[in-house]
Design an enzyme around this catalytic site. Structure first.
Site, PDB file in Angstrom:
ATOM      1  N   ASN A 211       0.836  -1.203   0.000  1.00  0.00           N
ATOM      2  CA  ASN A 211       0.000   0.000   0.000  1.00  0.00           C
ATOM      3  C   ASN A 211       0.877   1.262   0.000  1.00  0.00           C
ATOM      4  O   ASN A 211       1.515   1.600   0.993  1.00  0.00           O
ATOM      5  CB  ASN A 211      -0.899  -0.061   1.245  1.00  0.00           C
TER       6      ASN A 211
ATOM      7  N   ASP B 156      -0.968  -3.773  10.000  1.00  0.00           N
ATOM      8  CA  ASP B 156      -2.316  -4.214   9.640  1.00  0.00           C
ATOM      9  C   ASP B 156      -3.303  -3.305  10.357  1.00  0.00           C
ATOM     10  O   ASP B 156      -3.162  -3.037  11.550  1.00  0.00           O
ATOM     11  CB  ASP B 156      -2.560  -5.683   9.989  1.00  0.00           C
TER      12      ASP B 156
ATOM     13  N   PHE C  70      -6.656   8.050   2.078  1.00  0.00           N
ATOM     14  CA  PHE C  70      -6.990   6.841   1.312  1.00  0.00           C
ATOM     15  C   PHE C  70      -7.998   6.004   2.097  1.00  0.00           C
ATOM     16  O   PHE C  70      -8.385   6.363   3.216  1.00  0.00           O
ATOM     17  CB  PHE C  70      -5.720   6.035   1.006  1.00  0.00           C
TER      18      PHE C  70
HETATM   19  P1  ITT Z   1      -0.837  -3.983   3.079  1.00  0.00           P
HETATM   20  O1  ITT Z   1      -1.514  -5.172   3.725  1.00  0.00           O
HETATM   21  O2  ITT Z   1      -0.066  -4.339   1.866  1.00  0.00           O
HETATM   22  O3  ITT Z   1      -0.042  -3.167   4.056  1.00  0.00           O
HETATM   23  P2  ITT Z   1      -3.582  -3.072   2.712  1.00  0.00           P
HETATM   24  O4  ITT Z   1      -4.172  -1.886   1.989  1.00  0.00           O
HETATM   25  O5  ITT Z   1      -4.086  -4.443   2.358  1.00  0.00           O
HETATM   26  O6  ITT Z   1      -1.988  -2.972   2.570  1.00  0.00           O
HETATM   27  P3  ITT Z   1      -4.658  -3.324   5.414  1.00  0.00           P
HETATM   28  O7  ITT Z   1      -5.006  -4.751   5.226  1.00  0.00           O
HETATM   29  O8  ITT Z   1      -4.004  -2.927   6.686  1.00  0.00           O
HETATM   30  O9  ITT Z   1      -3.704  -2.800   4.236  1.00  0.00           O
HETATM   31  O10 ITT Z   1      -5.876  -2.328   5.179  1.00  0.00           O
HETATM   32  C1  ITT Z   1      -7.156  -2.532   5.644  1.00  0.00           C
HETATM   33  C2  ITT Z   1      -8.129  -1.591   4.980  1.00  0.00           C
HETATM   34  O11 ITT Z   1      -8.209  -0.408   5.763  1.00  0.00           O
HETATM   35  C3  ITT Z   1      -7.811  -1.145   3.554  1.00  0.00           C
HETATM   36  O12 ITT Z   1      -9.047  -1.094   2.871  1.00  0.00           O
HETATM   37  C4  ITT Z   1      -7.245   0.235   3.704  1.00  0.00           C
HETATM   38  O13 ITT Z   1      -7.568   1.055   2.597  1.00  0.00           O
HETATM   39  C5  ITT Z   1      -7.946   0.729   4.969  1.00  0.00           C
HETATM   40  N1  ITT Z   1      -7.071   1.626   5.733  1.00  0.00           N
HETATM   41  C6  ITT Z   1      -5.890   1.307   6.310  1.00  0.00           C
HETATM   42  N2  ITT Z   1      -5.344   2.387   6.890  1.00  0.00           N
HETATM   43  C7  ITT Z   1      -6.210   3.413   6.681  1.00  0.00           C
HETATM   44  C8  ITT Z   1      -6.206   4.776   7.003  1.00  0.00           C
HETATM   45  O14 ITT Z   1      -5.186   5.339   7.662  1.00  0.00           O
HETATM   46  N3  ITT Z   1      -7.239   5.530   6.624  1.00  0.00           N
HETATM   47  C9  ITT Z   1      -8.273   4.988   5.937  1.00  0.00           C
HETATM   48  N4  ITT Z   1      -8.357   3.714   5.580  1.00  0.00           N
HETATM   49  C10 ITT Z   1      -7.328   2.922   5.938  1.00  0.00           C
END
Ligand code: ITT
Length: 198
Positions: free
Chosen positions: A9, A68, A155
């Protein structure tokens, strides 16, 4: 000090890059030519963060960390939680033609229609694998699910999450402000303390 961030991400990479400061050089997976999705198939943020960090540690031999994150909504009994990334892809309704973030927000707003109790929190767990040992850090920010999307920064669920004490959503904030208060910033602060102590 070089440290690898095990994430696909790019938004997370940008946020944490801005938080770490000059003492650390953040290495992304692209820099290591790793292009595959990192597996994350557990039922808690702690297990998933751990799984991602160990996967990259074993693959590269570099000290590294993974994040996560889940959005936990009280009226939905903590959902989407650990399933936040694929929320719109599980059960109904699903929105296959939309970008994942857009579909996730749409589903969340439908599930929350007419709901008065809109309290929620973002929770981040960071797992750090350093010298073959694992450490975990947690950050939480409480807030409110708005009735419609506002803002274009950030995001994921940022356009519908208004942190407590603010009148705007995360998506209406500059990164500098989100990084002062966010779940991720709180977890990163503990990560930095640990790395500085090494
Ligand atoms: P990685 O596992 O590769 O790090 P990912 O996007 O799959 O990336 P997560 O499983 O941690 O990451 O993300 C869970 C969801 O929460 C995903 O839909 C993100 O867009 C959202 N998310 C994570 N951090 C956020 C934030 O700071 N603000 C808004 N949404 C967030």
């Amino acid at each position: 000090m070089d440290i690898v961030f095990a994430t696909n991400n790019l938004h997370k990479l940008e946020e944490i890059g801005a938080l770490l400061g000059e003492k650390f050089r953040l290495i992304g997976l692209k820099d290591l030519n790793i292009i595959e999705e990192i597996p994350e198939d557990h039922e808690t943020l702690e297990e998933n963060a751990s799984q991602k960090a160990w996967y990259i540690y074993k693959r590269t031999g570099h000290d590294c960390f993974a994040d996560d994150t889940g959005l936990e909504v009280d009226a939905l009994k903590g959902a989407p939680g650990v399933y936040s990334a694929r929320y719109s892809r599980i059960g109904h309704p699903t929105f296959p033609d939309m970008e994942p973030a857009e579909g996730n927000i749409k589903k969340l707003l439908i599930e929350m229609e007419g709901e008065k109790l809109r309290s929620a929190r973002f929770r981040t767990v960071i797992a750090l694998v350093l010298g073959g040992k694992e450490y975990q850090f947690e950050g939480v920010v409480d807030g409110w699910i708005t009735e419609s999307s506002s803002g274009a920064k950030g995001f994921g669920y940022d356009p519908v999450f208004r942190p407590d004490g603010y009148k705007i959503t995360f998506a209406e904030m500059d990164l500098a402000l989100k990084n002062q208060i966010s779940h991720r910033a709180q977890a990163v602060e503990q990560l930095v303390q640990k790395l500085k102590g090494m």
